[in-house]
Design a protein around this motif. Structure first.
Motif: not given
Lengths: 270, 152
Positions: B3-8, B12-13, B68-71
Motif C-alpha cells: 500500500v502506497a502511503v505518505t507516513l509522517n 513509502l510502501w 492516504m497521508s498518515i500522521t
C-alpha cells in the motif's frame, strides 16, 4: 538517586529530584534517577499505599542531606555554595575517599508500633484529610445522575509540586466519580464478564464536571518538607459526597455503588 | 498487499494483509508511539490522522490507507523540537502514565487545526473518543488551551 519507587506517571521522578535537590542545595535538573532495577537499587518497598512521597521521599531527603553534611564535615563545602563549588567538592571527595554515598533506612516515627509478622499496629504515622463537595442533578425521566460541580479541599502536609499534586487529586476524583456512577464490575463464575471498554463504562471528557482543587498545608514532621501521601485519598471521598447530594435531591439513601439509573429507579420505587 | 502511503511526510510502501490492522502495520514499521489500548475502538490510544482526520488505527484495515497521508505521534514534533501541543502537555501536567498521550496529542492536533481558539466544550467533544484514566482530563483541557495560546 537510587530507590525502588517506580515512576508510573504520578511524578515520583520529578518530586524525588525536587526533594533531593532541596536537601542538597542544588538544581533538580542536576539529580539523576536510577531505573528501579532491584539488582541496582535498594529495596524501598512497593510503589503503593500513598507511601512513596511521605516514606521514601523522606528517605531521599535524609540521604541527600547526608551527602551535603558529609561534604561540609570533610571541609570540601561551605554552608553557602554555587553549582560549580558543589561539583568541585564532590570530585575532591571522590578523589580523596573513593566514593561518596549516603543511605537512609526507614525507622518508624516515635510512638508508632507495627508488627510485620502479625500485621498488627499502626503502619502509618499520619493521614491526609480532605473535604469533598459535589453538586449533582438527577434526571427524573431517565434516573441518570450527573455531577455538575466538584470541589476538593485537600490537606496534604506540604505540596511538593503543585501541578503534579493537583493532577493526582483531579485524577483520583475522576476515578471516584466513575466508581460512584458508572463502573460496575459484574462477576459470573469467578470471572469479570464486562472486562471491555465497551461494557465497562468509565468517565470520558464529556462526563466529568470541572474538578476544583484546593490545598491546605499542615506540615508533618516525618515527611519530606512536611509532605504526606495523597495518591489514594481522592478515590475515597467522591462517592459519599455524590450520594449525599443525591439523597439531598431525591430523599433516597444510597448505600451501594455504582449508582446506575437502574439502581436509582429501584430505590425510588421501593 | 503493498500500500502506497505518505507516513509522517515521507512517501513509502506499507506491506501486509489488506485487512491487517493499521495499528499493527504502523508499529511493525517502527512507529511504536501508536499504542494499543482496548483494541476495539473505544479508548483512542491508537489514534492516528488519516488525511488529517482522527481515526482509531485498531479499526482501520491497511487497505483503507491506500494513497492516504498518515500522521502518527512521531510526525508531530519536528526533529528535536516538540510541537506546541507536546510542550503544553509537559508544562500543564497533561500526561501521567502516558498511554493515552499519543492519541490525546493527535486529537488535540486535529481540534486545533479545525478550531484554533477552542472553547472548553469544543475541547471536551474533540477528546471524547480518547479515554484517560490518570488525569481526570482537567490538566489535558488546560494543556490544549495552553497549546492554542502558544500557536496563536
Amino acid at each position: 538517586m537510587l530507590a525502588a519507587s517506580t515512576e508510573i506517571g504520578q511524578g515520583t521522578n520529578t518530586i524525588f529530584s525536587q526533594i533531593a535537590a532541596d536537601a542538597l542545595g542544588i538544581d533538580p535538573d542536576d539529580v539523576e534517577i536510577a531505573q528501579p532495577d532491584t539488582s541496582v537499587v535498594p529495596d524501598s518497598g512497593p510503589t503503593v499505599a500513598s507511601r512513596t512521597c511521605m516514606v521514601v521521599g523522606k528517605l531521599v531527603e535524609s540521604a541527600a542531606a547526608g551527602i551535603r553534611h558529609t561534604l561540609v564535615d570533610a571541609g570540601f563545602l561551605t554552608a553557602v555554595f554555587t553549582r560549580a563549588e558543589f561539583q568541585i567538592a564532590c570530585r575532591r571527595y571522590v578523589e580523596t575517599f573513593g566514593s561518596l554515598r549516603s543511605t537512609s533506612q526507614y525507622t518508624p516515627p516515635p510512638g508508632l508500633v507495627w508488627d510485620d509478622d502479625k500485621y498488627l499496629g499502626d503502619a502509618y504515622g499520619t493521614y491526609g484529610w480532605a473535604v469533598y463537595v459535589a453538586e449533582v442533578s438527577v434526571d427524573t425521566a431517565t434516573w441518570e445522575t450527573r455531577v455538575d460541580d466538584f470541589v476538593a479541599l485537600q490537606e496534604v502536609g506540604k505540596v511538593i509540586n503543585p501541578t503534579l499534586a493537583t493532577g493526582q487529586i483531579e485524577g483520583g476524583v475522576a476515578q471516584g466519580i466513575g466508581w460512584a456512577l458508572y463502573e460496575d464490575v459484574v462477576w459470573r463464575e469467578g470471572r469479570m464478564v464486562n472486562s471491555q471498554m465497551t461494557n465497562y463504562i468509565m468517565p470520558t471528557s464529556m462526563d466529568l464536571p470541572g474538578i476544583r482543587v484546593y490545598f491546605e498545608e499542615t506540615p508533618y514532621p516525618y515527611g519530606p518538607a512536611g509532605a504526606k501521601g495523597i495518591g489514594e485519598l481522592p478515590m475515597d471521598g467522591p462517592a459519599p459526597a455524590i450520594f449525599n447530594a443525591v439523597a439531598n435531591a431525591t430523599g433516597v439513601n444510597v448505600t451501594r455503588l455504582p449508582l446506575t439509573p437502574e439502581r436509582l429507579m429501584d430505590l425510588m420505587d421501593a | 498487499m503493498r500500500v502506497a502511503v505518505t507516513l509522517n511526510g515521507r512517501p513509502l510502501w506499507l506491506d501486509g494483509h489488506p485487512m491487517a490492522r493499521l495499528l499493527d502495520v504502523l508499529r511493525a514499521s517502527g512507529m511504536t508511539g501508536t499504542k494499543e489500548g482496548c483494541g476495539e475502538g473505544e479508548c483512542g490510544a491508537c489514534a492516528v490522522l488519516l488525511d488529517g482526520r482522527l481515526v482509531n488505527s485498531c479499526l482501520t484495515p491497511l487497505a483503507h490507507a491506500e494513497g492516504m497521508s498518515i500522521t502518527t505521534i512521531e510526525g508531530v514534533a519536528t526533529e528535536s523540537t516538540l510541537h506546541a501541543i507536546q510542550s503544553a502537555f509537559l508544562e500543564c501536567g497533561g500526561a501521567q502514565c502516558g498511554i493515552c498521550t499519543p492519541g490525546m496529542v493527535l486529537a488535540a492536533y486535529e481540534l486545533l487545526w479545525r478550531h484554533p481558539d477552542p472553547t472548553e466544550d469544543q475541547i471536551r467533544i474533540a477528546l471524547a473518543g480518547n479515554l484517560c484514566r490518570c488525569t481526570g482530563y482537567m490538566r489535558i483541557f488546560a494543556s490544549v488551551l495552553e497549546a492554542a495560546r502558544k500557536l496563536r
